[in-house]
Write a protein that holds these residues in place. Structure first.
Motif, PDB file in Angstrom:
ATOM      1  N   LYS A  22      -8.351   1.212  -7.047  1.00 34.31           N
ATOM      2  CA  LYS A  22      -8.030   2.246  -8.028  1.00 34.31           C
ATOM      3  C   LYS A  22      -8.551   3.619  -7.571  1.00 34.31           C
ATOM      4  O   LYS A  22      -9.678   3.713  -7.072  1.00 34.31           O
ATOM      5  CB  LYS A  22      -8.711   1.868  -9.347  1.00 34.31           C
ATOM      6  N   ASN A  23      -7.767   4.650  -7.759  1.00 41.24           N
ATOM      7  CA  ASN A  23      -8.166   6.024  -7.450  1.00 41.24           C
ATOM      8  C   ASN A  23      -8.800   6.169  -6.075  1.00 41.24           C
ATOM      9  O   ASN A  23      -9.863   6.767  -5.934  1.00 41.24           O
ATOM     10  CB  ASN A  23      -9.169   6.544  -8.497  1.00 41.24           C
ATOM     11  N   SER A  24      -8.171   5.601  -5.081  1.00 33.71           N
ATOM     12  CA  SER A  24      -8.797   5.636  -3.769  1.00 33.71           C
ATOM     13  C   SER A  24      -7.737   5.608  -2.667  1.00 33.71           C
ATOM     14  O   SER A  24      -6.664   5.051  -2.837  1.00 33.71           O
ATOM     15  CB  SER A  24      -9.707   4.412  -3.634  1.00 33.71           C
ATOM     16  N   TYR A  25      -8.082   6.232  -1.547  1.00 36.70           N
ATOM     17  CA  TYR A  25      -7.216   6.156  -0.364  1.00 36.70           C
ATOM     18  C   TYR A  25      -7.659   5.005   0.526  1.00 36.70           C
ATOM     19  O   TYR A  25      -7.464   5.027   1.727  1.00 36.70           O
ATOM     20  CB  TYR A  25      -7.266   7.467   0.422  1.00 36.70           C
ATOM     21  N   LYS A  26      -8.297   4.005  -0.102  1.00 38.50           N
ATOM     22  CA  LYS A  26      -8.779   2.864   0.677  1.00 38.50           C
ATOM     23  C   LYS A  26      -8.111   1.576   0.198  1.00 38.50           C
ATOM     24  O   LYS A  26      -7.687   1.486  -0.953  1.00 38.50           O
ATOM     25  CB  LYS A  26     -10.299   2.744   0.536  1.00 38.50           C
ATOM     26  N   ARG A  80     -14.251 -12.700   4.501  1.00 40.12           N
ATOM     27  CA  ARG A  80     -12.790 -12.685   4.666  1.00 40.12           C
ATOM     28  C   ARG A  80     -12.174 -11.298   4.525  1.00 40.12           C
ATOM     29  O   ARG A  80     -10.964 -11.142   4.693  1.00 40.12           O
ATOM     30  CB  ARG A  80     -12.130 -13.586   3.618  1.00 40.12           C
ATOM     31  N   GLU A  81     -12.981 -10.292   4.197  1.00 33.70           N
ATOM     32  CA  GLU A  81     -12.381  -9.003   3.814  1.00 33.70           C
ATOM     33  C   GLU A  81     -12.991  -7.787   4.514  1.00 33.70           C
ATOM     34  O   GLU A  81     -14.180  -7.779   4.830  1.00 33.70           O
ATOM     35  CB  GLU A  81     -12.492  -8.830   2.300  1.00 33.70           C
ATOM     36  N   GLN A  82     -12.116  -6.784   4.687  1.00 31.49           N
ATOM     37  CA  GLN A  82     -12.539  -5.506   5.271  1.00 31.49           C
ATOM     38  C   GLN A  82     -12.084  -4.359   4.378  1.00 31.49           C
ATOM     39  O   GLN A  82     -11.034  -4.453   3.749  1.00 31.49           O
ATOM     40  CB  GLN A  82     -11.831  -5.255   6.603  1.00 31.49           C
ATOM     41  N   LEU A  83     -12.849  -3.300   4.404  1.00 30.95           N
ATOM     42  CA  LEU A  83     -12.447  -2.060   3.738  1.00 30.95           C
ATOM     43  C   LEU A  83     -11.786  -1.180   4.798  1.00 30.95           C
ATOM     44  O   LEU A  83     -12.361  -0.972   5.876  1.00 30.95           O
ATOM     45  CB  LEU A  83     -13.691  -1.367   3.168  1.00 30.95           C
ATOM     46  N   CYS A  84     -10.578  -0.704   4.489  1.00 30.54           N
ATOM     47  CA  CYS A  84      -9.840   0.103   5.469  1.00 30.54           C
ATOM     48  C   CYS A  84      -9.242   1.324   4.782  1.00 30.54           C
ATOM     49  O   CYS A  84      -9.059   1.336   3.569  1.00 30.54           O
ATOM     50  CB  CYS A  84      -8.684  -0.709   6.065  1.00 30.54           C
ATOM     51  N   HIS A  85      -8.920   2.342   5.580  1.00 32.87           N
ATOM     52  CA  HIS A  85      -8.189   3.489   5.044  1.00 32.87           C
ATOM     53  C   HIS A  85      -6.755   3.055   4.733  1.00 32.87           C
ATOM     54  O   HIS A  85      -6.178   2.262   5.471  1.00 32.87           O
ATOM     55  CB  HIS A  85      -8.171   4.631   6.062  1.00 32.87           C
ATOM     56  N   ARG A  86      -6.225   3.578   3.640  1.00 32.14           N
ATOM     57  CA  ARG A  86      -4.853   3.230   3.255  1.00 32.14           C
ATOM     58  C   ARG A  86      -3.856   3.934   4.192  1.00 32.14           C
ATOM     59  O   ARG A  86      -4.001   5.125   4.459  1.00 32.14           O
ATOM     60  CB  ARG A  86      -4.607   3.653   1.807  1.00 32.14           C
ATOM     61  N   LYS A 180      -0.144  -6.563  21.040  1.00 32.72           N
ATOM     62  CA  LYS A 180       0.737  -5.822  20.127  1.00 32.72           C
ATOM     63  C   LYS A 180      -0.130  -4.999  19.166  1.00 32.72           C
ATOM     64  O   LYS A 180      -1.131  -5.510  18.643  1.00 32.72           O
ATOM     65  CB  LYS A 180       1.576  -6.834  19.346  1.00 32.72           C
ATOM     66  N   ILE A 181       0.235  -3.740  18.997  1.00 32.54           N
ATOM     67  CA  ILE A 181      -0.501  -2.929  18.026  1.00 32.54           C
ATOM     68  C   ILE A 181       0.463  -2.202  17.100  1.00 32.54           C
ATOM     69  O   ILE A 181       1.646  -2.051  17.425  1.00 32.54           O
ATOM     70  CB  ILE A 181      -1.482  -1.908  18.688  1.00 32.54           C
ATOM     71  N   GLU A 182      -0.079  -1.771  15.966  1.00 30.73           N
ATOM     72  CA  GLU A 182       0.725  -1.028  14.997  1.00 30.73           C
ATOM     73  C   GLU A 182      -0.046   0.220  14.568  1.00 30.73           C
ATOM     74  O   GLU A 182      -1.283   0.224  14.566  1.00 30.73           O
ATOM     75  CB  GLU A 182       1.042  -1.910  13.783  1.00 30.73           C
ATOM     76  N   PHE A 183       0.717   1.229  14.208  1.00 32.09           N
ATOM     77  CA  PHE A 183       0.105   2.488  13.769  1.00 32.09           C
ATOM     78  C   PHE A 183       0.595   2.830  12.368  1.00 32.09           C
ATOM     79  O   PHE A 183       1.690   2.438  11.965  1.00 32.09           O
ATOM     80  CB  PHE A 183       0.478   3.632  14.713  1.00 32.09           C
ATOM     81  N   GLY A 184      -0.244   3.592  11.657  1.00 32.68           N
ATOM     82  CA  GLY A 184       0.144   4.078  10.340  1.00 32.68           C
ATOM     83  C   GLY A 184      -0.241   5.541  10.236  1.00 32.68           C
ATOM     84  O   GLY A 184      -0.872   6.098  11.137  1.00 32.68           O
ATOM     85  N   LYS A 185       0.171   6.147   9.105  1.00 30.27           N
ATOM     86  CA  LYS A 185      -0.239   7.532   8.859  1.00 30.27           C
ATOM     87  C   LYS A 185      -1.168   7.533   7.653  1.00 30.27           C
ATOM     88  O   LYS A 185      -0.877   6.876   6.641  1.00 30.27           O
ATOM     89  CB  LYS A 185       0.974   8.405   8.576  1.00 30.27           C
ATOM     90  N   ASN A 186      -2.264   8.277   7.763  1.00 32.29           N
ATOM     91  CA  ASN A 186      -3.200   8.361   6.638  1.00 32.29           C
ATOM     92  C   ASN A 186      -2.755   9.468   5.668  1.00 32.29           C
ATOM     93  O   ASN A 186      -1.714  10.092   5.885  1.00 32.29           O
ATOM     94  CB  ASN A 186      -4.642   8.537   7.127  1.00 32.29           C
ATOM     95  N   TYR A 187      -3.554   9.704   4.623  1.00 32.97           N
ATOM     96  CA  TYR A 187      -3.130  10.663   3.602  1.00 32.97           C
ATOM     97  C   TYR A 187      -3.032  12.092   4.151  1.00 32.97           C
ATOM     98  O   TYR A 187      -2.361  12.938   3.572  1.00 32.97           O
ATOM     99  CB  TYR A 187      -4.064  10.596   2.372  1.00 32.97           C
ATOM    100  N   LYS A 188      -3.648  12.313   5.325  1.00 30.24           N
ATOM    101  CA  LYS A 188      -3.540  13.648   5.953  1.00 30.24           C
ATOM    102  C   LYS A 188      -2.369  13.681   6.941  1.00 30.24           C
ATOM    103  O   LYS A 188      -2.233  14.618   7.714  1.00 30.24           O
ATOM    104  CB  LYS A 188      -4.822  13.962   6.712  1.00 30.24           C
ATOM    105  N   ASN A 189      -1.589  12.601   6.954  1.00 28.75           N
ATOM    106  CA  ASN A 189      -0.438  12.463   7.856  1.00 28.75           C
ATOM    107  C   ASN A 189      -0.843  12.322   9.328  1.00 28.75           C
ATOM    108  O   ASN A 189      -0.036  12.569  10.225  1.00 28.75           O
ATOM    109  CB  ASN A 189       0.544  13.632   7.668  1.00 28.75           C
TER     110      ASN A 189
END
Ligand code: TMP
Length: 242
Positions: A22-26, A80-86, A180-189
């Motif tokens: 909730k209310n988080s970029y994570k 079993r869990e990790q905190l990551c940037h959304r 194999k790797i994958e990339f994403g964009k964070n809230y700052k693009n």
């Protein structure tokens, strides 16, 4: 209430669940015990696979963060869990090959294990309906998935990541055949390395014996899923060996 408990299931894949906070970029990444092959057509599990994979991914992403690679990984929360940037994921899979194996070996009829002096970089379009086809830079740009400048940036990151990981695995007596790797964009693009790097997504061979220490053993039916524990455990043991 602990902020980490204020979560909602965002998506569930073959081997991971992603919870939004909730209310988080994570987000919280939850590793399941599933092990899959043939694009999910074979889907089995072995006990504690999620725990081992969480531990392995934590080790590798922590190492990459410390080596100056921008990743989504923040910290391990529990077994079993990790905190990551959304991330807003880019629907491409980037494969880096240092030695011939797998689909490249089949496609070009080249014997597995041949060294590729300058490494080969491949792009697969993540699209279930099309069965994740191999595409090139021009296709990816035409499909408006990524821009020319972004692709250049990704190639530069891939080269850096490959250099770091080859050296890292070599110090663990392991040859990094391909991954194999994958990339994403964070809230700052900004483009950031995301998803996972583990025996699920890499080919890892023992330097002395050339024994396969990754999911290929399951894909090829050499080992049953229940016997895969020992292989993932061996990778984890080596990661912790200095
Ligand atoms: P490939 O030789 O089957 O194309 O696989 C290349 C590398 O990418 C290998 O290390 C396994 C990994 N990979 C994945 O992680 N997920 C996939 O869906 C595929 C096809 C390959």
């Amino acid at each position: 209430m602990n902020n980490l408990n204020q979560r909602k299931l965002l998506s569930e894949g073959k081997t991971k669940k992603i919870y939004e906070m909730k209310n988080s970029y994570k987000v919280i990444l939850h590793y399941k015990d599933n092990i899959t092959a043939l694009n999910g057509m074979i889907n089995e599990s072995f006990q504690d696979k999620g725990i081992l994979n969480n531990e392995i991914n934590t080790f590798i992403f922590d190492f990459l963060n410390k080596s100056g690679i921008k990743t989504h990984f923040i910290r391990k929360i529990n077994n079993r869990e990790q905190l990551c940037h959304r991330m807003n994921m880019i629907p491409l899979e980037f494969v880096i090959r240092n030695f011939v194996s797998g689909s490249l070996s089949k496609r070009l009829k080249i014997k597995e294990g041949e060294k590729i002096p300058n490494s080969i970089y491949e792009i697969f379009y993540k699209n279930d309906e099309l069965n994740d086809p191999l595409i090139n830079d021009h296709h990816a740009i035409f499909l408006k998935i990524i821009s020319y400048e972004e692709l250049n940036f990704v190639y530069d990151m891939m080269k850096k990541i490959n250099k770091i990981l080859k050296k890292f695995f070599n110090s663990k007596n392991i040859i990094l055949i391909d991954f194999k790797i994958e990339f994403g964009k964070n809230y700052k693009n900004e483009i950031v390395l995301s998803d996972e790097i583990s025996p699920d997504t890499c080919r890892l061979w023992d330097k002395q014996t050339m024994k396969k220490l990754d999911k290929d053993v399951f894909r090829k039916g050499i080992q049953k899923s229940k016997d895969m524990f020992d292989i993932y455990m061996e990778i984890l043991r080596r990661l912790h060996t200095i």
